[in-house]
Design a protein around this motif. Structure first.
Motif, PDB file in Angstrom:
ATOM      1  N   TYR A 162      -5.886  14.100  -6.384  1.00 34.97           N
ATOM      2  CA  TYR A 162      -6.623  13.952  -5.180  1.00 34.97           C
ATOM      3  C   TYR A 162      -7.626  14.710  -5.518  1.00 34.97           C
ATOM      4  O   TYR A 162      -8.699  15.041  -5.155  1.00 34.97           O
ATOM      5  N   GLN A 219      -5.179  12.387   2.068  1.00 29.83           N
ATOM      6  CA  GLN A 219      -4.692  12.523   1.597  1.00 29.83           C
ATOM      7  C   GLN A 219      -3.010  12.258   2.767  1.00 29.83           C
ATOM      8  O   GLN A 219      -3.253  12.248   3.693  1.00 29.83           O
ATOM      9  N   ARG A 220      -2.217  11.058   3.010  1.00 30.59           N
ATOM     10  CA  ARG A 220      -1.094  10.301   3.206  1.00 30.59           C
ATOM     11  C   ARG A 220       0.356  10.420   2.124  1.00 30.59           C
ATOM     12  O   ARG A 220       0.721   9.896   2.013  1.00 30.59           O
ATOM     13  N   HIS A 274       1.262  -1.202  -0.465  1.00 33.62           N
ATOM     14  CA  HIS A 274      -0.248   0.010  -0.264  1.00 33.62           C
ATOM     15  C   HIS A 274       0.737   0.691   0.409  1.00 33.62           C
ATOM     16  O   HIS A 274       0.356   2.513   0.661  1.00 33.62           O
ATOM     17  N   HIS A 283      -3.626   3.730   2.245  1.00 31.41           N
ATOM     18  CA  HIS A 283      -2.055   3.560   1.556  1.00 31.41           C
ATOM     19  C   HIS A 283      -1.445   4.877   2.094  1.00 31.41           C
ATOM     20  O   HIS A 283      -2.194   5.655   2.790  1.00 31.41           O
ATOM     21  N   VAL A 288      -4.774   5.202  -5.083  1.00 29.07           N
ATOM     22  CA  VAL A 288      -5.906   5.900  -3.399  1.00 29.07           C
ATOM     23  C   VAL A 288      -7.415   4.787  -4.019  1.00 29.07           C
ATOM     24  O   VAL A 288      -7.732   4.937  -2.882  1.00 29.07           O
ATOM     25  N   ASN A 338      -7.072   1.306  -1.760  1.00 31.43           N
ATOM     26  CA  ASN A 338      -6.352   1.061  -0.939  1.00 31.43           C
ATOM     27  C   ASN A 338      -6.850   2.875  -0.413  1.00 31.43           C
ATOM     28  O   ASN A 338      -5.913   3.612   0.156  1.00 31.43           O
ATOM     29  N   ARG A 339      -8.257   3.435  -0.071  1.00 35.73           N
ATOM     30  CA  ARG A 339      -8.091   4.351   0.150  1.00 35.73           C
ATOM     31  C   ARG A 339      -7.719   4.730   1.762  1.00 35.73           C
ATOM     32  O   ARG A 339      -7.132   5.461   1.776  1.00 35.73           O
ATOM     33  N   ILE A 346      -1.571   7.689  -8.294  1.00 32.91           N
ATOM     34  CA  ILE A 346      -1.609   8.170  -7.362  1.00 32.91           C
ATOM     35  C   ILE A 346      -2.858   7.717  -7.951  1.00 32.91           C
ATOM     36  O   ILE A 346      -3.793   7.261  -6.589  1.00 32.91           O
ATOM     37  N   LYS A 347      -4.307   8.426  -8.904  1.00 33.11           N
ATOM     38  CA  LYS A 347      -5.397   7.597  -8.309  1.00 33.11           C
ATOM     39  C   LYS A 347      -4.901   6.332  -8.495  1.00 33.11           C
ATOM     40  O   LYS A 347      -6.572   5.774  -7.835  1.00 33.11           O
ATOM     41  N   TYR A 402     -11.204  10.300   1.179  1.00 36.12           N
ATOM     42  CA  TYR A 402     -10.170  10.089   0.179  1.00 36.12           C
ATOM     43  C   TYR A 402      -8.927  10.649   0.760  1.00 36.12           C
ATOM     44  O   TYR A 402      -8.601  12.226   0.361  1.00 36.12           O
TER      45      TYR A 402
END
Length: 171
Positions: free
Chosen positions: A127, A160-161, A62, A101, A94, A97-98, A90-91, A158
């Motif tokens: 994002y 942001q990590r 992830h 990730h 994400v 693995n919402r 990235i899309k 969604y």
């Protein structure tokens, strides 16, 4: 006989009110113009570590590793990519693995600002497009038109990590 010479006087402009008019125009433009404050990168700092906090285990599947080297070469999980391909990666990550990730960004000190901000714009754009699609599907309006509660729900769906690391020596 000597004749007296009179100097001709050159008429001058009356500038007594010029400063007042300039000041009033300046005030008018400052009051009527809007200043765009939505600049920069929106990032939330991690909370300060607490004594009993345990490190979080992250599944390696992830994690999306994005690297930008000294020659401005962008790689994603070790493969060279451009910014459009990065946004697609990235899309995909994400959406699959919402909740679990993590995007790790490794940059070199010699990286140019232009390449760094292009990479950041690709990440933020990925994002943004996911959040926009979610807002359209679930609320029937654009993300920017959503109220604070709806935006919070979208951002929680969604999140942001992002983890950033700097390579290339001590600061």
């Amino acid at each position: 006989m000597f004749r007296k010479r009179y100097r001709q006087q050159i008429p001058e402009l009356n500038t007594t009110s010029t400063a007042d008019i300039s000041f009033m125009l300046l005030i008018f433009f400052l009051v009527t113009s809007s200043m765009d404050t939505e600049k920069g990168l929106l990032r939330q700092m991690a909370p300060p570590p607490q004594e009993q906090q345990q490190p979080t285990e992250v599944n390696k599947d992830h994690v999306l590793q994005v690297a930008l080297d000294a020659s401005n070469q962008l790689t994603c999980n070790g493969k060279p990519v451009d910014v459009r391909q990065l946004a697609d990666e990235i899309k995909t990550m994400v959406m699959v693995n919402r909740e679990g990730h993590v995007i790790t960004i490794h940059t070199d000190r010699q990286t140019s600002y232009e390449a760094y901000f292009k990479m950041q714009n690709a990440i933020v754009g990925a994002y943004s497009s996911l959040r926009e699609a979610y807002a359209q599907k679930h609320f029937g309006k654009h993300y920017k038109a959503c109220n604070a509660e709806e935006r919070t729900a979208i951002n929680d769906y969604y999140p942001q990590r992002i983890s950033e690391n700097l390579k290339g020596g001590e600061p």
